[in-house]
Every structure is written in C-alpha cells, then in structure tokens.
Design an enzyme around this catalytic site. Sequence first.
Site, mmCIF file in Angstrom:
data_model
loop_
_atom_site.group_PDB
_atom_site.id
_atom_site.type_symbol
_atom_site.label_atom_id
_atom_site.label_comp_id
_atom_site.label_asym_id
_atom_site.label_seq_id
_atom_site.Cartn_x
_atom_site.Cartn_y
_atom_site.Cartn_z
ATOM 1 C CD GLU A 123 -16.080 -4.321 12.990
ATOM 2 O OE1 GLU A 123 -16.869 -3.431 13.375
ATOM 3 O OE2 GLU A 123 -15.105 -4.095 12.266
ATOM 4 C CB ALA B 62 -17.874 0.287 2.922
ATOM 5 C CE1 TYR C 64 -10.993 -0.398 9.838
ATOM 6 C CE2 TYR C 64 -12.909 -1.513 8.907
ATOM 7 C CZ TYR C 64 -12.008 -0.464 8.892
ATOM 8 O OH TYR C 64 -12.116 0.507 7.928
ATOM 9 N N GLY D 194 -15.003 5.637 4.359
ATOM 10 C CA GLY D 194 -14.212 6.823 4.704
ATOM 11 C C GLY D 194 -14.559 7.290 6.100
ATOM 12 C CE LYS E 88 -16.599 -3.827 4.488
ATOM 13 N NZ LYS E 88 -15.879 -2.665 5.064
ATOM 14 C CD GLU F 197 -2.865 1.151 2.358
ATOM 15 O OE1 GLU F 197 -3.605 0.143 2.400
ATOM 16 O OE2 GLU F 197 -2.927 2.085 3.166
HETATM 17 P P1 FAD Z 1 -17.875 0.472 6.791
HETATM 18 O O1 FAD Z 1 -17.629 -0.913 6.333
HETATM 19 O O2 FAD Z 1 -19.088 1.169 6.261
HETATM 20 O O3 FAD Z 1 -17.921 0.440 8.389
HETATM 21 C C1 FAD Z 1 -17.915 1.645 9.139
HETATM 22 C C2 FAD Z 1 -18.610 1.417 10.479
HETATM 23 O O4 FAD Z 1 -20.014 1.244 10.259
HETATM 24 C C3 FAD Z 1 -18.151 0.144 11.207
HETATM 25 O O5 FAD Z 1 -18.191 0.403 12.584
HETATM 26 C C4 FAD Z 1 -19.204 -0.877 10.812
HETATM 27 O O6 FAD Z 1 -19.330 -1.929 11.775
HETATM 28 C C5 FAD Z 1 -20.453 -0.010 10.757
HETATM 29 N N1 FAD Z 1 -21.459 -0.516 9.808
HETATM 30 C C6 FAD Z 1 -21.232 -1.021 8.580
HETATM 31 N N2 FAD Z 1 -22.414 -1.381 8.012
HETATM 32 C C7 FAD Z 1 -23.390 -1.068 8.905
HETATM 33 C C8 FAD Z 1 -24.809 -1.170 8.916
HETATM 34 N N3 FAD Z 1 -25.477 -1.699 7.858
HETATM 35 N N4 FAD Z 1 -25.517 -0.745 10.020
HETATM 36 C C9 FAD Z 1 -24.853 -0.214 11.079
HETATM 37 N N5 FAD Z 1 -23.502 -0.091 11.137
HETATM 38 C C10 FAD Z 1 -22.781 -0.507 10.062
HETATM 39 N N6 FAD Z 1 -9.713 5.851 4.620
HETATM 40 C C11 FAD Z 1 -9.556 6.813 3.672
HETATM 41 O O7 FAD Z 1 -10.093 7.923 3.829
HETATM 42 N N7 FAD Z 1 -8.780 6.595 2.567
HETATM 43 C C12 FAD Z 1 -8.189 5.397 2.325
HETATM 44 O O8 FAD Z 1 -7.518 5.235 1.315
HETATM 45 C C13 FAD Z 1 -8.357 4.359 3.284
HETATM 46 N N8 FAD Z 1 -7.809 3.129 3.083
HETATM 47 C C14 FAD Z 1 -8.043 2.126 3.989
HETATM 48 C C15 FAD Z 1 -7.523 0.843 3.743
HETATM 49 C C16 FAD Z 1 -7.723 -0.198 4.635
HETATM 50 C C17 FAD Z 1 -7.170 -1.566 4.335
HETATM 51 C C18 FAD Z 1 -8.463 0.046 5.827
HETATM 52 C C19 FAD Z 1 -8.672 -1.072 6.825
HETATM 53 C C20 FAD Z 1 -8.999 1.303 6.093
HETATM 54 C C21 FAD Z 1 -8.807 2.352 5.174
HETATM 55 N N9 FAD Z 1 -9.330 3.630 5.378
HETATM 56 C C22 FAD Z 1 -9.145 4.626 4.446
HETATM 57 C C23 FAD Z 1 -10.057 3.942 6.624
HETATM 58 C C24 FAD Z 1 -11.593 3.806 6.496
HETATM 59 O O9 FAD Z 1 -12.085 4.749 5.564
HETATM 60 C C25 FAD Z 1 -12.184 4.067 7.879
HETATM 61 O O10 FAD Z 1 -11.814 3.067 8.787
HETATM 62 C C26 FAD Z 1 -13.688 4.321 7.907
HETATM 63 O O11 FAD Z 1 -14.021 4.860 9.187
HETATM 64 C C27 FAD Z 1 -14.534 3.079 7.701
HETATM 65 O O12 FAD Z 1 -14.528 2.682 6.407
HETATM 66 P P2 FAD Z 1 -15.134 1.227 5.998
HETATM 67 O O13 FAD Z 1 -15.120 1.152 4.543
HETATM 68 O O14 FAD Z 1 -14.489 0.161 6.774
HETATM 69 O O15 FAD Z 1 -16.643 1.442 6.522
#
Ligand code: FAD
Length: 286
Positions: A157, A124, A144, A109, A164, A17
């Site tokens: 979680e 996401a 995570y 994000g 997803k 990365e």
């Molecule tokens: P989600 O999967 O949507 O999860 C976010 C939160 O919502 C979690 O607590 C989850 O349990 C909860 N959730 C999910 N679905 C539901 C639902 N249906 N109902 C209720 N709660 C729900 N950030 C950046 O800005 N740029 C990057 O390039 C970037 N790269 C990353 C790469 C990796 C490998 C990782 C692990 C993280 C990265 N991040 C990046 C950070 C990421 O954007 C943050 O951790 C963000 O807060 C969550 O993104 P996510 O896609 O995991 O969200």
Amino acid sequence: MKVSDIYRKGERSLSFEIFPPKKDDELRNIDDTLDVLCELKPDFISVTFGAGGSCNCNKTIELARKIKDKYKVEPVVHLTCLHYSRREIDEFARVLKDAGIENILALRGDMRDDIPRKEDFTYASDLVSYLKENHDFCILGACYPERHPESDNNVDEIRHLKTKVNSGTEVVLSQLFFDNSLFYDFEEKCRIADIDVPIIPGIMPVVKAAQIKRMISMCNASFPEKFQKIVDRYENNKEALFDAGMAYALSQIIDLLVSDTDGIHLYTMNNPQIARRICEGIRNIV
Ligand code: FAD
C-alpha cells in the site's frame, strides 16, 4: 490558485468535499449549500466525480465552475480514469483548463460491472503521469490510512502510494477514519518511506444511524468502541445522534490540529450545518 501553493507558504488547509446532486432541480438548489460553505472561507472545495459520462454533460465540472466563478473559492475536480481513454482524459483536461480550473484529484475509480473498462489507465498513478506529461494542473491523490480495500498488506500500500507521489501527486487527501491513532501510524509509515507531500486527513462527521453501517462497509473504516457506545445509545434519537456525532468529529479534528497535521478535509455530505458547526468549534484554534 494551485492547492500545493498553500502548503508551500507553510500554511495548513481547511477544505470541504461535496458531491453533485443527482437531480437537476437539486443541482439548482445547491446554491443554498454553497452560500454557507463558501462563507466559511475554505481553502478549497473538492467535487466528487461519478464515472461514466462525457465531459459535455458533467455535473462535477458544472459545479466546480460555479464554485470558482460565483463564489471565488478554489475548486478541486475529482477525475477517475478506469473508464476513460487518453483522448477522453485530454478532453476533460481541455474543458477544465477553459474553465480556469487548476486542481485535479486524480483517481483510479472503483471497478464497476455496469461500465466497460478502457485499456489506457490501470492505476491512479498512470493518470497522474499522463496529466503531468501532457497538461498543467496541480495533482492531488487519494490515500487510505486503513489500507485500500483491495490491498493485502501495508508495505505494498505504501509502495503504491509512493509511486503515485513520484509520478507527480503533490498533495494527498485521506479516506475517512474514526480512530486518529491509525492516521498517525499511517502518516509515520509514509514519512519513513520518504513520502513528503502534505497528507490531509479526511473527517466525516457521522450524524445519521443509517450512514454509519454504509460508511463502515464502503470505506473499510474501523469503528472505535467509544464511538460505538454513542451509536448504541442514540441511534433512535436523531437530534442526540447529530450532536454526539458532531462532538466526536470535532474532538478528532482538534486532536489532529494540535498534532500539527497539514490540514483538515471535511466530508460535508452537502450538509452545510455540519461544516458550520465544525468551523464554529475550531474558530479560535490555530
Ligand atoms: P489507486 O491509487 O490506483 O489504488 C487502487 C488499488 O491499486 C490500491 O489497492 C493500490 O494499493 C493498488 N495499486 C496502486 N498502484 C499499484 C501498482 N502499481 N501495482 C499494483 N497495485 C497497485 N471514487 C469515485 O468514483 N469518485 C470520486 O469522486 C472519488 N473521490 C474520492 C476521494 C477520496 C479522498 C478518496 C480517498 C477516494 C475517492 N474515491 C472516489 C474512491 C476511489 O476511486 C476508490 O477508492 C478506488 O477504488 C481507488 O482509487 P485510487 O485513486 O485510490 O486508486
């Protein structure tokens, strides 16, 4: 090439990365980093994404295009959705497609006070469904092992991760961790929940004292006592901390490889020496 094809062939992946440098002159100098990273022949390089800009001036896409065209390595473009409308996501997708990019790491994000949220995407999984219905990309997602900082419990979680994956995520890349047993527990919970996609552990060699505190607070990662001892001992000795941090990461990676994980995703922090040292350390390990 779609990243999911690697695992379909029964192979495991080595990926890096990187992040787009903030300043334009650093972006020009990133070639020195890419020269080394690409020589190590990773299966893909993922490029992080800073929310807020339009796709016309997006450095993530510029860098991914370079990785593909100049270095002939497969890029994965990170894309967040919280601050974009469907129309803007379509525009990103169009530009990526025109650049021949086939893989997106679909993310929600982080919530930010300085950029207004848009209403079209909440999680996401919403972005994954949208991309799957309207475009043709291999979709990766984040996971995570020690829970997302906003999550209250492991059950939700894992349920959210399953949503997803059911939405079309084909591979998940993990947040960094320093204790492999936490990753194995998480992986087992995923398998029990019938989450059957490749789960790629993310490893960040911690080689600078300042980086350590930042990582723990940003990523929710627990810090094993044996690593704390290294930090306590060498935090004022730059070279020794680099060596000890690399050795620790290497021992994590070897343990993951002999435990048959689906691959290794290395957070390089744009430091090619880190990737080189790790690759040298596992050259003969299959
Ligand atoms: P989600 O999967 O949507 O999860 C976010 C939160 O919502 C979690 O607590 C989850 O349990 C909860 N959730 C999910 N679905 C539901 C639902 N249906 N109902 C209720 N709660 C729900 N950030 C950046 O800005 N740029 C990057 O390039 C970037 N790269 C990353 C790469 C990796 C490998 C990782 C692990 C993280 C990265 N991040 C990046 C950070 C990421 O954007 C943050 O951790 C963000 O807060 C969550 O993104 P996510 O896609 O995991 O969200």
